[in-house]
Design an enzyme around this catalytic site. Structure first.
Site, PDB file in Angstrom:
ATOM      1  N   ASN A  29       0.833  -1.193   0.000  1.00 30.32           N
ATOM      2  CA  ASN A  29       0.000   0.000   0.000  1.00 30.32           C
ATOM      3  C   ASN A  29       0.869   1.244   0.000  1.00 30.32           C
ATOM      4  OD1 ASN A  29      -1.989   1.949   0.516  1.00 30.32           O
ATOM      5  ND2 ASN A  29      -3.100   0.592   1.885  1.00 30.32           N
ATOM      6  N   GLN A  85     -14.265  -1.840   0.987  1.00 30.38           N
ATOM      7  CA  GLN A  85     -15.139  -0.698   0.785  1.00 30.38           C
ATOM      8  C   GLN A  85     -15.687  -0.862  -0.629  1.00 30.38           C
ATOM      9  OE1 GLN A  85     -11.729   1.737   1.913  1.00 30.38           O
ATOM     10  NE2 GLN A  85     -13.126   2.952   3.154  1.00 30.38           N
ATOM     11  N   GLY A  91     -16.832   4.430   0.523  1.00 30.11           N
ATOM     12  CA  GLY A  91     -15.490   4.924   0.778  1.00 30.11           C
ATOM     13  C   GLY A  91     -14.421   4.401  -0.165  1.00 30.11           C
ATOM     14  N   GLN A  92     -14.811   3.617  -1.165  1.00 27.36           N
ATOM     15  CA  GLN A  92     -13.832   3.081  -2.124  1.00 27.36           C
ATOM     16  C   GLN A  92     -13.275   4.238  -2.959  1.00 27.36           C
ATOM     17  OE1 GLN A  92     -15.475   0.792  -5.398  1.00 27.36           O
ATOM     18  NE2 GLN A  92     -13.785  -0.665  -5.288  1.00 27.36           N
ATOM     19  N   SER A  93     -11.942   4.410  -2.926  1.00 27.73           N
ATOM     20  CA  SER A  93     -11.340   5.537  -3.635  1.00 27.73           C
ATOM     21  C   SER A  93     -10.709   5.146  -4.968  1.00 27.73           C
ATOM     22  CB  SER A  93     -10.291   6.218  -2.749  1.00 27.73           C
ATOM     23  OG  SER A  93      -9.266   5.319  -2.409  1.00 27.73           O
ATOM     24  N   VAL A  94     -10.506   3.868  -5.201  1.00 31.43           N
ATOM     25  CA  VAL A  94     -10.008   3.377  -6.492  1.00 31.43           C
ATOM     26  C   VAL A  94     -11.043   2.373  -6.990  1.00 31.43           C
ATOM     27  CG1 VAL A  94      -8.164   2.097  -7.671  1.00 31.43           C
ATOM     28  CG2 VAL A  94      -7.583   3.722  -5.861  1.00 31.43           C
ATOM     29  N   HIS A  96     -11.613  -0.442  -8.184  1.00 30.38           N
ATOM     30  CA  HIS A  96     -11.107  -1.805  -8.403  1.00 30.38           C
ATOM     31  C   HIS A  96     -11.283  -2.502  -7.061  1.00 30.38           C
ATOM     32  CE1 HIS A  96      -7.525  -4.377 -10.132  1.00 30.38           C
ATOM     33  NE2 HIS A  96      -8.412  -5.131  -9.494  1.00 30.38           N
ATOM     34  N   HIS A  98     -10.862  -4.217  -3.812  1.00 25.36           N
ATOM     35  CA  HIS A  98      -9.654  -4.489  -3.031  1.00 25.36           C
ATOM     36  C   HIS A  98     -10.017  -4.699  -1.568  1.00 25.36           C
ATOM     37  CE1 HIS A  98     -10.063  -0.073  -3.236  1.00 25.36           C
ATOM     38  NE2 HIS A  98      -9.445  -0.016  -2.061  1.00 25.36           N
ATOM     39  N   HIS A 100      -8.601  -4.627   2.130  1.00 21.73           N
ATOM     40  CA  HIS A 100      -7.538  -4.114   2.986  1.00 21.73           C
ATOM     41  C   HIS A 100      -7.227  -5.180   4.034  1.00 21.73           C
ATOM     42  CE1 HIS A 100      -7.856   0.204   1.819  1.00 21.73           C
ATOM     43  NE2 HIS A 100      -9.097  -0.156   1.511  1.00 21.73           N
TER      44      HIS A 100
END
Length: 182
Positions: A29, A85, A91-94, A96, A98, A100
Site C-alpha cells: 500500500n 469498501q 469509501g472506495q477511492s479506487v 477496483h 480491493h 484491505h
C-alpha cells in the site's frame, strides 16, 4: 515477480505485487494506515464485489486468508482488520475491488474501530493521492489543493514500496514452501 503490466484500477502497480494467483494479486500500500497494511485484489480490474465471478470470489478469499496469515507473522501482530469498501458511497477511492488487510495489535489505536475512520479519511484516499502524483506537473492549482489533503500521511516512495514487496515476496514463498512440505 510480475512479467507483464499489472493495474490497480487505472494505476500501474506491477512492481508492488508480492503475491499472485491465477486470478488475484496482493500489493503493498502506498499509504499504509499501519505497518504491513496491504491490499488483495482480483487481477481483472472490476469495480464492485458483486461483479466478480464466482471463481474470482473464491480465489480472492483464499488469497486474503494466505496473505493475512503471512502479514500477521511478519509484522508480529495478533489480529487483522480485513475490510472491503464496495463502491464510492462506501469509501472506495479506487474503482477496483480491493480488500484491505491491516495487521493489528491491542491498543494500536485509541479505539479499536478508529481504523475505519482512517480508511475513510482523506489520509486513506489513495485514488486522490495517485491523481495528485499524475497531475502535479501539469496543473499547479490542483497540486496546492491536493497537497494539503495528503500531508497528514504522505505516500511512500517507490523504493520503499519495492523494498517491502521484495521482503513480502520472499515471506510468501517461504509460506508456500512450508505448506508444500507438510
Amino acid at each position: 515477480m510480475a512479467t507483464s503490466e499489472i493495474f490497480f484500477g487505472p494505476f500501474k502497480v506491477t512492481t508492488q505485487v508480492f503475491y499472485k494467483t491465477r486470478l488475484s494479486m496482493a500489493i503493498v500500500n502506498i499509504k499504509p494506515i499501519l505497518p504491513g497494511h496491504v491490499l488483495v485484489c482480483p487481477l481483472r480490474v472490476v469495480a464492485r464485489y458483486k461483479d466478480m465471478t464466482n471463481e474470482e470470489v473464491v480465489d480472492h478469499a483464499l488469497a486474503v486468508q494466505k496473505v493475512a496469515k503471512v502479514i500477521e507473522r511478519v509484522y508480529g501482530t495478533t489480529g487483522a482488520t480485513v475490510a472491503i469498501q464496495d463502491g464510492a458511497s462506501a469509501g472506495q477511492s479506487v474503482p477496483h475491488v480491493h480488500t484491505h488487510i491491516i495487521p493489528r495489535k491491542l491498543n494500536d489505536f485509541p479505539s479499536i474501530d478508529d481504523v475505519y475512520t482512517h480508511l475513510e479519511s482523506s489520509e486513506g484516499n489513495v485514488g486522490k493521492f495517485f491523481e495528485y502524483q499524475r497531475q502535479r506537473k501539469i496543473v499547479e492549482e490542483q497540486k496546492k489543493e491536493l497537497v494539503v489533503e495528503s500531508m497528514n500521511r504522505p505516500g511512500r516512495s517507490m523504493e520503499e514500496m519495492e523494498e517491502e514487496t521484495r521482503m513480502l515476496t520472499a515471506e510468501m514463498e517461504k509460506e508456500e514452501t512450508k505448506r508444500s512440505s507438510l
